[in-house]
Design a protein around this motif. Structure first.
Motif, PDB file in Angstrom:
ATOM      1  N   ILE A   7       0.879  -1.162   0.000  1.00  0.00           N
ATOM      2  CA  ILE A   7       0.000   0.000   0.000  1.00  0.00           C
ATOM      3  C   ILE A   7       0.920   1.217   0.000  1.00  0.00           C
ATOM      4  N   GLY A   8       0.940   1.934  -1.112  1.00  0.00           N
ATOM      5  CA  GLY A   8       1.921   3.011  -1.343  1.00  0.00           C
ATOM      6  C   GLY A   8       3.010   2.468  -2.242  1.00  0.00           C
ATOM      7  N   GLY A   9       3.177   3.136  -3.374  1.00  0.00           N
ATOM      8  CA  GLY A   9       4.190   2.670  -4.335  1.00  0.00           C
ATOM      9  C   GLY A   9       5.227   3.749  -4.594  1.00  0.00           C
ATOM     10  N   GLY A  10       5.712   4.368  -3.514  1.00  0.00           N
ATOM     11  CA  GLY A  10       6.681   5.458  -3.645  1.00  0.00           C
ATOM     12  C   GLY A  10       8.120   4.959  -3.652  1.00  0.00           C
ATOM     13  N   ASN A  11       9.015   5.815  -3.151  1.00  0.00           N
ATOM     14  CA  ASN A  11      10.456   5.529  -3.233  1.00  0.00           C
ATOM     15  C   ASN A  11      10.846   4.219  -2.566  1.00  0.00           C
ATOM     16  N   MET A  12      10.389   4.064  -1.293  1.00  0.00           N
ATOM     17  CA  MET A  12      10.860   2.894  -0.548  1.00  0.00           C
ATOM     18  C   MET A  12      10.185   1.624  -1.034  1.00  0.00           C
ATOM     19  N   ALA A  13       8.893   1.698  -1.343  1.00  0.00           N
ATOM     20  CA  ALA A  13       8.214   0.504  -1.868  1.00  0.00           C
ATOM     21  C   ALA A  13       8.873   0.074  -3.178  1.00  0.00           C
ATOM     22  N   THR A  14       9.187   1.047  -4.030  1.00  0.00           N
ATOM     23  CA  THR A  14       9.824   0.715  -5.310  1.00  0.00           C
ATOM     24  C   THR A  14      11.181   0.050  -5.086  1.00  0.00           C
ATOM     25  N   VAL A  32       0.466  -3.691  -6.014  1.00  0.00           N
ATOM     26  CA  VAL A  32       0.796  -2.374  -5.461  1.00  0.00           C
ATOM     27  C   VAL A  32      -0.390  -1.437  -5.644  1.00  0.00           C
ATOM     28  N   ALA A  33      -0.730  -0.729  -4.556  1.00  0.00           N
ATOM     29  CA  ALA A  33      -1.783   0.294  -4.660  1.00  0.00           C
ATOM     30  C   ALA A  33      -1.164   1.653  -4.423  1.00  0.00           C
ATOM     31  N   GLU A  34      -1.601   2.612  -5.232  1.00  0.00           N
ATOM     32  CA  GLU A  34      -0.944   3.913  -5.228  1.00  0.00           C
ATOM     33  C   GLU A  34      -1.863   4.876  -5.985  1.00  0.00           C
ATOM     34  N   PRO A  35      -1.999   6.129  -5.509  1.00  0.00           N
ATOM     35  CA  PRO A  35      -2.927   7.025  -6.212  1.00  0.00           C
ATOM     36  C   PRO A  35      -2.412   7.549  -7.552  1.00  0.00           C
ATOM     37  N   ARG A  36      -1.083   7.593  -7.750  1.00  0.00           N
ATOM     38  CA  ARG A  36      -0.543   8.222  -8.980  1.00  0.00           C
ATOM     39  C   ARG A  36      -0.477   7.219 -10.126  1.00  0.00           C
ATOM     40  N   ASP A  54      -7.003   1.325  -5.944  1.00  0.00           N
ATOM     41  CA  ASP A  54      -7.821   1.111  -4.758  1.00  0.00           C
ATOM     42  C   ASP A  54      -7.054   0.211  -3.766  1.00  0.00           C
ATOM     43  N   ASN A  55      -6.797   0.764  -2.575  1.00  0.00           N
ATOM     44  CA  ASN A  55      -5.984   0.027  -1.593  1.00  0.00           C
ATOM     45  C   ASN A  55      -6.615  -1.317  -1.203  1.00  0.00           C
ATOM     46  N   ALA A  56      -7.922  -1.279  -0.914  1.00  0.00           N
ATOM     47  CA  ALA A  56      -8.589  -2.502  -0.447  1.00  0.00           C
ATOM     48  C   ALA A  56      -8.570  -3.573  -1.534  1.00  0.00           C
ATOM     49  N   PRO A 119      13.647  -0.367   6.556  1.00  0.00           N
ATOM     50  CA  PRO A 119      14.615  -0.652   5.493  1.00  0.00           C
ATOM     51  C   PRO A 119      15.333   0.644   5.072  1.00  0.00           C
ATOM     52  N   ASN A 120      16.125   0.573   4.028  1.00  0.00           N
ATOM     53  CA  ASN A 120      16.655   1.813   3.452  1.00  0.00           C
ATOM     54  C   ASN A 120      16.757   1.668   1.927  1.00  0.00           C
ATOM     55  N   THR A 121      16.940   2.779   1.249  1.00  0.00           N
ATOM     56  CA  THR A 121      16.798   2.755  -0.217  1.00  0.00           C
ATOM     57  C   THR A 121      17.852   1.926  -0.967  1.00  0.00           C
ATOM     58  N   PRO A 122      19.056   1.675  -0.449  1.00  0.00           N
ATOM     59  CA  PRO A 122      19.948   0.779  -1.195  1.00  0.00           C
ATOM     60  C   PRO A 122      19.370  -0.625  -1.401  1.00  0.00           C
TER      61      PRO A 122
HETATM   62  N1  LIG Z   1      12.560   6.866   1.647  1.00  0.00           N
HETATM   63  C1  LIG Z   1      13.280   6.195   2.523  1.00  0.00           C
HETATM   64  O1  LIG Z   1      14.515   6.192   2.482  1.00  0.00           O
HETATM   65  C2  LIG Z   1      12.602   5.375   3.576  1.00  0.00           C
HETATM   66  C3  LIG Z   1      11.259   5.513   3.843  1.00  0.00           C
HETATM   67  N2  LIG Z   1      10.678   4.762   4.822  1.00  0.00           N
HETATM   68  C4  LIG Z   1       9.250   4.884   5.103  1.00  0.00           C
HETATM   69  O2  LIG Z   1       8.572   4.471   3.957  1.00  0.00           O
HETATM   70  C5  LIG Z   1       7.333   5.142   3.870  1.00  0.00           C
HETATM   71  C6  LIG Z   1       7.193   5.717   2.480  1.00  0.00           C
HETATM   72  O3  LIG Z   1       8.250   6.639   2.278  1.00  0.00           O
HETATM   73  P1  LIG Z   1       8.735   7.027   0.830  1.00  0.00           P
HETATM   74  O4  LIG Z   1       8.655   5.851  -0.053  1.00  0.00           O
HETATM   75  O5  LIG Z   1      10.006   7.748   0.985  1.00  0.00           O
HETATM   76  O6  LIG Z   1       7.578   8.067   0.456  1.00  0.00           O
HETATM   77  P2  LIG Z   1       6.867   8.320  -0.937  1.00  0.00           P
HETATM   78  O7  LIG Z   1       6.100   9.587  -0.787  1.00  0.00           O
HETATM   79  O8  LIG Z   1       7.849   8.182  -2.026  1.00  0.00           O
HETATM   80  O9  LIG Z   1       5.862   7.078  -1.014  1.00  0.00           O
HETATM   81  C7  LIG Z   1       4.585   7.049  -0.444  1.00  0.00           C
HETATM   82  C8  LIG Z   1       3.628   6.729  -1.551  1.00  0.00           C
HETATM   83  O10 LIG Z   1       2.350   6.536  -1.009  1.00  0.00           O
HETATM   84  C9  LIG Z   1       1.415   7.120  -1.891  1.00  0.00           C
HETATM   85  N3  LIG Z   1       0.182   7.429  -1.207  1.00  0.00           N
HETATM   86  C10 LIG Z   1      -0.268   8.616  -0.713  1.00  0.00           C
HETATM   87  N4  LIG Z   1      -1.491   8.480  -0.212  1.00  0.00           N
HETATM   88  C11 LIG Z   1      -1.846   7.193  -0.389  1.00  0.00           C
HETATM   89  C12 LIG Z   1      -3.002   6.445  -0.074  1.00  0.00           C
HETATM   90  N5  LIG Z   1      -4.038   6.997   0.534  1.00  0.00           N
HETATM   91  N6  LIG Z   1      -3.046   5.156  -0.415  1.00  0.00           N
HETATM   92  C13 LIG Z   1      -2.004   4.556  -1.037  1.00  0.00           C
HETATM   93  N7  LIG Z   1      -0.869   5.219  -1.362  1.00  0.00           N
HETATM   94  C14 LIG Z   1      -0.791   6.511  -1.031  1.00  0.00           C
HETATM   95  C15 LIG Z   1       2.117   8.374  -2.337  1.00  0.00           C
HETATM   96  O11 LIG Z   1       1.493   8.891  -3.498  1.00  0.00           O
HETATM   97  P3  LIG Z   1       1.564  10.519  -3.744  1.00  0.00           P
HETATM   98  O12 LIG Z   1       2.960  10.806  -4.079  1.00  0.00           O
HETATM   99  O13 LIG Z   1       0.610  10.724  -4.863  1.00  0.00           O
HETATM  100  O14 LIG Z   1       1.120  11.151  -2.464  1.00  0.00           O
HETATM  101  C16 LIG Z   1       3.509   7.873  -2.573  1.00  0.00           C
HETATM  102  O15 LIG Z   1       3.705   7.379  -3.865  1.00  0.00           O
HETATM  103  C17 LIG Z   1       7.326   6.206   4.941  1.00  0.00           C
HETATM  104  O16 LIG Z   1       6.458   5.819   5.978  1.00  0.00           O
HETATM  105  C18 LIG Z   1       8.752   6.292   5.411  1.00  0.00           C
HETATM  106  O17 LIG Z   1       8.844   6.586   6.776  1.00  0.00           O
HETATM  107  C19 LIG Z   1      11.365   3.801   5.493  1.00  0.00           C
HETATM  108  C20 LIG Z   1      12.682   3.617   5.248  1.00  0.00           C
HETATM  109  C21 LIG Z   1      13.440   4.440   4.340  1.00  0.00           C
END
Ligand SMILES: NC(=O)C1=CN([C@@H]2O[C@H](COP(=O)(O)OP(=O)(O)OC[C@H]3O[C@@H](n4cnc5c(N)ncnc54)[C@H](OP(=O)(O)O)[C@@H]3O)[C@@H](O)[C@H]2O)C=CC1
Ligand SMILES: O=C(O)[C@@H]1CCC=N1
Length: 274
Positions: A7-14, A32-36, A54-56, A119-122
């Motif tokens: 749930i969330g496909g941002g930096n760390m999930a990727t 993976v669920a993610e709004p973008r 949709d997360n669910a 975790p961390n990004t490496p």
């Molecule tokens: N980055 C790092 O080095 C590390 C991060 N973390 C943890 O990982 C988590 C994510 O961080 P990071 O990846 O950096 O952040 P990001 O902002 O890159 O990732 C979070 C993702 O969640 C999406 N999001 C926002 N709202 C929702 C929602 N309602 N449902 C589903 N997805 C949603 C965001 O989309 P949108 O951009 O559109 O808002 C975004 O893509 C944090 O809790 C952080 O503490 C842990 C270890 C290391």
């Protein structure tokens, strides 16, 4: 096959997904669920994972649910997942800085097996470092499964107390940024002294790589390796004396403490906002 939903496909999930797929995890078993929409397209294109807005829907039927949204979003996201987690009762793995297991269980309104990890990004290159902590509902096979997922990211270390994750966050979670800052500062210093930007950058980056490899692939401590570079009254000694005069260890200790305290603050802020 066990299905894993992020749930969330941002930096760390990727970074984690990249590590898992490189490690041989079948992409079809990862949702993976993610709004973008662009982020989802990129995840699907690069790693072949199933994507959802949709997360669910992503969480449906998953045996492992990775919560990878920002700490500030976590309460709202968990509330939206209540029905699906109460139906499927997955193991929950949270990677959010600061957020406590008790908070997750309250927001999900379910007593679940929960692993909190940092975790961390490496992780993207399988060179990550992850600290993990499990609550009492996590069975031995589930613990092994969580570890297996994070092993794809690199080194894994279990800590005996949940609070220690705030220290792990301040050390290795945020840590890559500290090394990047040092590389930036070295590059800027050498550029200011007359090297070209490209040369300064290439030498600073390769020096970071070389030092990292000596630390991890050799069997000598950082202190021993430092001493071996430092000829008596030579150039390194001059630089290290300058660092010492500027209280470098104290600067680092204050920074790590600021990061640790911020983790605790994030959890308290969510308490007052939720
Ligand atoms: N980055 C790092 O080095 C590390 C991060 N973390 C943890 O990982 C988590 C994510 O961080 P990071 O990846 O950096 O952040 P990001 O902002 O890159 O990732 C979070 C993702 O969640 C999406 N999001 C926002 N709202 C929702 C929602 N309602 N449902 C589903 N997805 C949603 C965001 O989309 P949108 O951009 O559109 O808002 C975004 O893509 C944090 O809790 C952080 O503490 C842990 C270890 C290391
Ligand atoms: O900066 C942050 O809050 C997240 C947690 C560790 C690294 N990035």
């Amino acid at each position: 096959m066990n299905r894993i939903a992020f749930i969330g496909g941002g930096n760390m999930a990727t970074a984690l997904i990249a590590g898992m797929v490189r490690h041989g995890a079948p992409p079809g078993g990862i949702a993976v669920a993610e709004p973008r929409a662009e982020a989802l397209q990129e995840l699907s294109r690069q790693y072949g994972v199933a994507t959802y807005t949709d997360n669910a829907a992503a969480a449906e039927g998953a045996s492992l649910l990775v919560l990878a949204v920002k700490p500030q979003m976590m309460a709202e996201v968990c509330r939206g997942l209540r029905a699906v987690v109460q139906q499927y009762r997955p193991m929950v793995v949270s990677i959010a800085a600061g957020i406590r297991i008790a908070q997750l269980e309250r927001w999900l309104d379910a007593a679940l097996p929960v692993v909190r990890c940092m975790p961390n990004t490496p992780a993207m290159f399988g060179a990550g470092a992850t600290g993990l902590y499990a609550n009492g509902r996590v069975s031995a096979p589930q613990r092994a499964e969580a570890q297996h997922v994070l092993d794809a990211a690199g080194l894994t270390v279990w800590v005996p107390e949940e609070d220690q994750l705030d220290i792990v966050t301040a050390l290795s979670g945020s840590g890559p940024a500290y090394f990047f800052l040092l590389v930036e500062a070295l590059e800027n210093a050498a550029f200011a002294q007359g090297l070209s930007r490209e040369t300064a950058r290439a030498l600073a980056e390769q020096t970071a790589l070389g030092a990292g490899r000596m630390l991890v692939e050799g069997n000598e401590s950082a202190a021993t390796l430092r001493q071996k570079v430092t000829s008596p009254h030579g150039t390194t000694q001059a630089a290290l004396d300058s660092f010492k005069a500027d209280h470098f260890p104290a600067i680092v200790a204050r920074a790590v403490d600021a990061a640790r305290r911020r983790g605790a603050e994030l959890s308290e802020q969510m308490e007052s906002n939720s």
